[in-house]
Design a protein around this motif. Sequence first.
Motif, PDB file in Angstrom:
ATOM      1  N   UNK A  78       1.055  -1.116   0.228  1.00 17.36           N
ATOM      2  CA  UNK A  78       0.150  -0.011  -0.144  1.00 17.36           C
ATOM      3  C   UNK A  78       0.636   1.329  -0.139  1.00 17.36           C
ATOM      4  N   UNK A  79       0.841   1.923  -1.031  1.00 21.30           N
ATOM      5  CA  UNK A  79       1.593   3.096  -1.160  1.00 21.30           C
ATOM      6  C   UNK A  79       1.197   4.231   0.053  1.00 21.30           C
ATOM      7  N   UNK A  80       1.948   4.995   0.221  1.00 17.22           N
ATOM      8  CA  UNK A  80       1.688   6.301   1.207  1.00 17.22           C
ATOM      9  C   UNK A  80       0.656   6.891   1.228  1.00 17.22           C
ATOM     10  N   UNK A  81      -0.523   7.068   1.969  1.00 18.63           N
ATOM     11  CA  UNK A  81      -1.640   7.744   1.566  1.00 18.63           C
ATOM     12  C   UNK A  81      -2.621   7.122   1.139  1.00 18.63           C
ATOM     13  N   UNK A  82      -2.392   5.637   0.652  1.00 25.05           N
ATOM     14  CA  UNK A  82      -3.101   4.932  -0.125  1.00 25.05           C
ATOM     15  C   UNK A  82      -3.828   3.820   0.782  1.00 25.05           C
ATOM     16  N   UNK A  83      -3.588   3.849   2.038  1.00 18.52           N
ATOM     17  CA  UNK A  83      -4.259   2.551   2.972  1.00 18.52           C
ATOM     18  C   UNK A  83      -5.616   3.063   2.671  1.00 18.52           C
ATOM     19  N   UNK A  84      -6.530   1.620   2.801  1.00 17.21           N
ATOM     20  CA  UNK A  84      -8.041   1.933   2.255  1.00 17.21           C
ATOM     21  C   UNK A  84      -8.615   2.542   3.066  1.00 17.21           C
ATOM     22  N   UNK A  85      -9.642   3.666   2.402  1.00 12.99           N
ATOM     23  CA  UNK A  85     -10.036   4.641   3.120  1.00 12.99           C
ATOM     24  C   UNK A  85     -11.650   4.053   3.450  1.00 12.99           C
ATOM     25  N   UNK A  86     -11.906   3.657   4.928  1.00  8.06           N
ATOM     26  CA  UNK A  86     -13.008   3.219   5.359  1.00  8.06           C
ATOM     27  C   UNK A  86     -13.619   3.914   6.412  1.00  8.06           C
ATOM     28  N   UNK A  87     -14.789   3.555   6.838  1.00  7.23           N
ATOM     29  CA  UNK A  87     -15.238   4.309   8.118  1.00  7.23           C
ATOM     30  C   UNK A  87     -15.309   2.965   9.233  1.00  7.23           C
ATOM     31  N   UNK A  88     -15.238   1.671   8.593  1.00  7.67           N
ATOM     32  CA  UNK A  88     -15.392   0.783   9.880  1.00  7.67           C
ATOM     33  C   UNK A  88     -13.814   0.149   9.744  1.00  7.67           C
ATOM     34  N   UNK A  89     -13.614  -0.888   8.969  1.00  7.39           N
ATOM     35  CA  UNK A  89     -12.407  -1.407   9.030  1.00  7.39           C
ATOM     36  C   UNK A  89     -12.012  -2.155   7.607  1.00  7.39           C
ATOM     37  N   UNK A  90     -10.584  -2.666   7.425  1.00 14.56           N
ATOM     38  CA  UNK A  90     -10.421  -3.173   6.523  1.00 14.56           C
ATOM     39  C   UNK A  90      -9.573  -4.580   6.766  1.00 14.56           C
ATOM     40  N   UNK A  91      -9.584  -5.436   5.743  1.00 13.00           N
ATOM     41  CA  UNK A  91      -8.672  -6.671   6.063  1.00 13.00           C
ATOM     42  C   UNK A  91      -8.449  -7.259   4.661  1.00 13.00           C
ATOM     43  N   UNK A  92      -7.537  -8.032   4.533  1.00 18.15           N
ATOM     44  CA  UNK A  92      -6.933  -8.787   3.432  1.00 18.15           C
ATOM     45  C   UNK A  92      -6.819 -10.340   3.669  1.00 18.15           C
ATOM     46  N   UNK A  93      -7.710 -11.168   3.348  1.00 14.51           N
ATOM     47  CA  UNK A  93      -7.663 -12.429   3.846  1.00 14.51           C
ATOM     48  C   UNK A  93      -7.232 -13.292   2.381  1.00 14.51           C
TER      49      UNK A  93
END
Length: 447
Positions: free
Chosen positions: A347-362
């Motif tokens: 994930x590039x700087x400033x490109x972490x997933x924009x979410x209101x709850x949470x994110x995950x990679x499965x």
Amino acid sequence: MRYWISALALGASLGSAHAATLDQQQAKALAQEAYVFAYATVEHDKVLSAIAAKLPFNRLYSEPRLLGPQDNKVVSPNNDTFYSRALLDLRAEPQVLQVPVVKGRYYSFQLVDMRTDNLDYIGTRATGDQAGRYLIVGPDWKGKVPSGFNAVIRSPSRLVFLLGRTEVKGEADQKDAAQLMSGYVLQSLSSVTGSVAPAALQPLQLPTYQDTKQGPAQALFSTFNALAPLHQWSTREQKKLERFAAIGVAPGAVFQAPADLSEAITQGAEAGREQVRTASSQISVEQQGWLRSPTNVGKFGDDDLTRAAVAWRYIYANDPVEAVYPMALHDAQGQLLDGRHAYRLHFAAGQLPPVSAFWSLTLYDGKTQLLAANPIQRYALGDRSPGLQYDADGGLTLILQPDAPAQHSNWLPTPEGPFNLLLRLYLPKGGVLDGSYRLPTIARVEP
């Protein structure tokens, strides 16, 4: 139930007379189309029949554990939330779901009909964090809605799958999440209002699930015919069913292919299965290894192929506003992801997933679409994972390989052979929904 089946079967017998007008090629094409149309409903039966075998209808079961590789009833399950589930038999009367106050934690109840459309939601996004009571009504109920309900959810299906997700914020949070789930209550309308319950109907008998990905493809038609009376089909869908009756595909009928068209129908069903399998790997335009979620997920309309492809790959996908599921089958160079190689997902700087709850990679086994067993029992990484080490510039690099690296906290173990990834983004923000968000790169690391 018996009335619906007998009435619809009569319609099927009339429709089957048109089989005489079909040639072999037309029968094959019709069988292929019918397979695609029916696939999601039949794959849905995998969960319906499994739950019905263990749990009474209209009983909510909340399971305070995170799923693992041994859980094989749903393809691509998440490892982020506790699940709640119930089969709502709405033939006799509506059901009521009551939820408590839920603050500081994501939760949702997804209501899924027999076509695998999402009817509506109860939860953080849809209804807020306050306590509430929600009335869930089937197509046959004509009663007056009593006062005291926050909302009424109407279903075209007589059987509705209620699927709840309650966020778990790590090992230490599991007790609190489990305690919250005890506040979810499912009751019949008559129990809530204290009125006389309607007369009991003949218990539903769901067909035994047959693996849709193996064995004769046309076996799917028998299961579909048995399930179809549980849904009130739209006018457009009824027109399709009228045509499918010519090859024995009809609600409530015992599937019997016309003898002179039997081989063509067999070939058409096999072609339909291959069409769905192929579409499941081409759900959208691939971008550097990623396939974004189709924009019509959960509300498929007449798009039978996308409906089937999603059911093949990750059934019960949420509406995009609830969660988005970009999927990766290949690396950035277009090569199939395979556990024989090591990868870096960045994930590039400033490109972490924009979410209101949470994110995950499965990570999932590429052949079974189930969670891949590994020695450290780690199946996902995300913003709640303890000890993640971020890059100096604020970016994030995850390590995908079979052997443990030095940076253990960022490691997601891979299985032997092919695997695929799902990036779950719960309550995604604008850049995800409009497609402008840059998904992470997946680069193979050469030895």
